[in-house]
Structure formats: structure tokens, C-alpha cells
Design an enzyme around this catalytic site. Structure first.
Site, mmCIF file in Angstrom:
data_model
loop_
_atom_site.group_PDB
_atom_site.id
_atom_site.type_symbol
_atom_site.label_atom_id
_atom_site.label_comp_id
_atom_site.label_asym_id
_atom_site.label_seq_id
_atom_site.Cartn_x
_atom_site.Cartn_y
_atom_site.Cartn_z
ATOM 1 N N GLY A 142 51.940 1.350 -21.317
ATOM 2 C CA GLY A 142 52.033 2.262 -21.296
ATOM 3 C C GLY A 142 51.384 3.237 -22.475
ATOM 4 O O GLY A 142 50.179 2.316 -22.928
ATOM 5 N N ASP A 185 59.776 12.915 -16.501
ATOM 6 C CA ASP A 185 58.526 12.199 -16.252
ATOM 7 C C ASP A 185 59.097 11.364 -14.624
ATOM 8 O O ASP A 185 58.603 10.001 -14.993
ATOM 9 C CB ASP A 185 57.618 11.946 -17.640
ATOM 10 C CG ASP A 185 56.196 11.130 -17.086
ATOM 11 O OD1 ASP A 185 55.395 11.706 -15.854
ATOM 12 O OD2 ASP A 185 56.195 10.361 -17.717
#
Ligand code: ADE
Length: 301
Positions: free
Chosen positions: A20, A138
């Protein structure tokens, strides 16, 4: 057994599973029990401080810890956290089926059975998250992982917010104090773009985008850049594209899916369908939402 703080030496690190913006996830095996396989998220301290991500890492740890108490099957479990001189470590469930996005890329689109299976598990999990006063903020197919049987687990709570119950016109709604854009352009809700407002309903908006994507192969709002994507979102500019089958015939889109997506993709979040009304939709007829065992079945059999 006496509790002993874990360290990186307790695990054999294997291949990278993904990364990420501030972390890399590795497959890892417990040195003391080779049957225990985990995914360990490694966050570089230097990087987190340099990029001002301390807040996100703290949110993720606190949120996963508080959600873990409910032992819900749809949330990736956090087993241990520890740190050394260079890194922070999150020891998580290993999702052997990988990301839902990879499965979608492999198949192009999901058939009705697969779409319904994932949608039901997503609804049950989002309802649980919201019941604990958390908004994920998200949700997208990359943040949905699968176990070896095809049961899903939501991950990446780094953008999550905790809610306060606000009373508006006698109606209570889950609001988070202030918001700014944290999600992913394609799944971000119009209320966030227009009013910097984030509610539990913003996660339902992202769910609607995912249901569309399961059927169509791509999310409903996608421009050539982020700004164009945002314009499409606030103008509710999306179209169903009938898909071609292998034999070139046109696949009919299930009107029950169109109805669900239409009830979710509503600009005004106060008029957007709620989780409880969503569960009553025709597509889910025959589902006993109180029977968790029937909802939490696998699909790769
Ligand atoms: N990729 C990112 N997180 C993962 C996890 N927990 N299991 C498997 N793959 C992953």
C-alpha cells in the site's frame, strides 16, 4: 501459557502479497507452529513519519482491535502487533484467495450467483462495522480479500473514522466529525466531494459501485483523470453497458441488480437506501439474514 510479546523472529517471512502507500504485506509462517500462516503488514517507521502517516497507522490498529472483539467473519483479524527499530508489524489473517479485485480481473465480470454471494457477505459485514460506530471510508475490491473457500474479509482500515450519533430533524444518523478526501476516486461519495461530509451511507455508496462493477467489470464512474471521475460522480453520470457473452449474444442485466444499484447511487445521502431496506430487496429473497451460517458459506467448491 504466559503471554510473551511477539517479534519478527517468531515468523518466517515468505513472498510479498501486496503493498500500500506506506506498507508492504508478506506471507509469513509461525516459527513455532508451521500450520499457522499469517499475512504480516510491515510499515517502515521512517516512511510513516516522513509521509505523516502516523495517524492512519494508529487508526488502523485501534479500529481492527475494537472490531476484532465481535469476531465477525467478514473482518480481517489482527492477531499481534509489535515493532522493532525500523518497522511496525501487524500480524493479520492470511487470505489464501487473494484480493477480490484479482478474481474480478480473472473472470472479467461475475455471474449473478457470484455477485450475489459477495454482495450478501459485504452487506452483513458493513452492517456490523457500522453497528460498532466505524465507517470504513475506502471500500473497494482491492480492500476485500478472500479466504480459500471464497468467503470475504474486509481489510485496510487506515482511512476509517469513528462516528458520533447526530440527531437531525429527530433522526439519528452516523456522522464522522470532519472529513476530507481519503478514499479512492472511483468509489468516493458525492457528499464527500460536494460537502466534505462523510456518513455511514458513504460506505453504502461504495458498495453500490462494487455491485455495478461485479456485473459490468469496471466501476460506474471512471474518467480519464480524478477530476473527470469526480464530475461524473456528482452528475450521477453512469450507464449500464450490456456485456457480450462468448458466443457474441448480449447478456441481459438482471433488473433486480439494476434496481439495487439505482437505490444506492442516489446523490443525496439522506435519500439513499439504508442497509436494512437493502436487505429487503428482491435479489435477496430467500435469504435469512439472521442465519449467519447460511450467509457465511464458501463459494469455491
Ligand atoms: N494482501 C494484502 N493483505 C493480505 C492478506 N491479509 N492476506 C493475503 N493477501 C493479502
Amino acid at each position: 501459557m504466559k503471554y510473551r510479546k511477539r517479534s519478527a523472529n517468531d515468523f518466517v517471512f515468505k513472498e510479498e502479497l501486496g503493498h500500500g502507500s506506506y506498507s508492504t504485506v508478506y506471507k509469513a509462517i509461525d516459527r513455532h507452529d508451521p500450520n499457522k500462516i499469517y499475512a504480516i503488514k510491515v510499515c517502515s517507521k521512517d516512511h510513516i513519519i516522513r509521509e505523516a502517516k502516523v495517524k492512519y497507522v494508529t487508526i488502523e490498529k485501534n479500529t481492527l482491535n475494537s472490531l476484532a472483539r465481535g469476531n465477525h467473519p467478514g473482518i480481517v483479524k489482527l492477531y499481534y502487533t509489535f515493532h522493532d527499530k525500523d518497522n511496525l508489524y501487524f500480524v493479520l489473517d492470511f487470505a489464501a484467495g487473494g484480493e477480490l479485485l484479482s478474481l474480478l480481473h480473472k473472470y472479467g465480470t461475475f455471474n449473478d450467483r457470484l455477485s450475489r454471494h459477495f454482495t450478501i457477505q459485504l452487506i452483513d459485514t458493513i452492517e456490523y462495522i457500522h453497528s460498532k460506530g466505524v465507517i470504513h471510508r475506502d471500500l473497494k475490491p482491492e480492500n476485500v480479500l478472500l479466504d480459500k473457500e471464497g468467503k470475504l474479509m474486509i481489510t485496510d482500515f487506515g482511512a476509517a473514522a469513528t462516528t458520533t450519533l447526530e440527531s437531525k430533524n429527530g433522526m439519528e444518523s452516523n456522522m464522522c466529525p470532519t472529513s476530507s478526501f481519503v478514499g479512492t476516486a472511483e468509489y468516493v461519495s458525492p457528499e464527500l466531494l460536494l460537502y466534505n461530509k462523510c456518513t455511514a451511507s458513504s460506505d453504502i455508496w461504495a458498495l453500490g459501485c462494487m455491485i455495478f462493477q461485479f456485473t459490468e467489470g469496471c466501476p460506474p464512474f471512471r474518467g480519464s483523470n480524478e477530476l473527470k471521475t469526480f464530475e461524473k460522480i456528482v452528475e450521477l453520470d453512469y450507464l449500464w453497458n450490456p456485456q457480450k457473452c462468448d458466443n457474441n449474444s448480449i447478456k441481459n442485466i438482471n433488473p433486480m441488480v439494476v434496481d439495487i444499484v439505482r437505490s444506492i447511487l442516489v446523490i443525496n445521502d439522506n435519500d439513499r437506501v439504508t442497509i436494512s431496506n437493502l436487505k429487503q430487496k428482491m435479489w435477496f429473497s430467500g435469504i435469512d439474514w439472521s442465519n449467519k451460517a447460511s450467509i457465511w458459506q464458501g463459494i469455491f467448491t
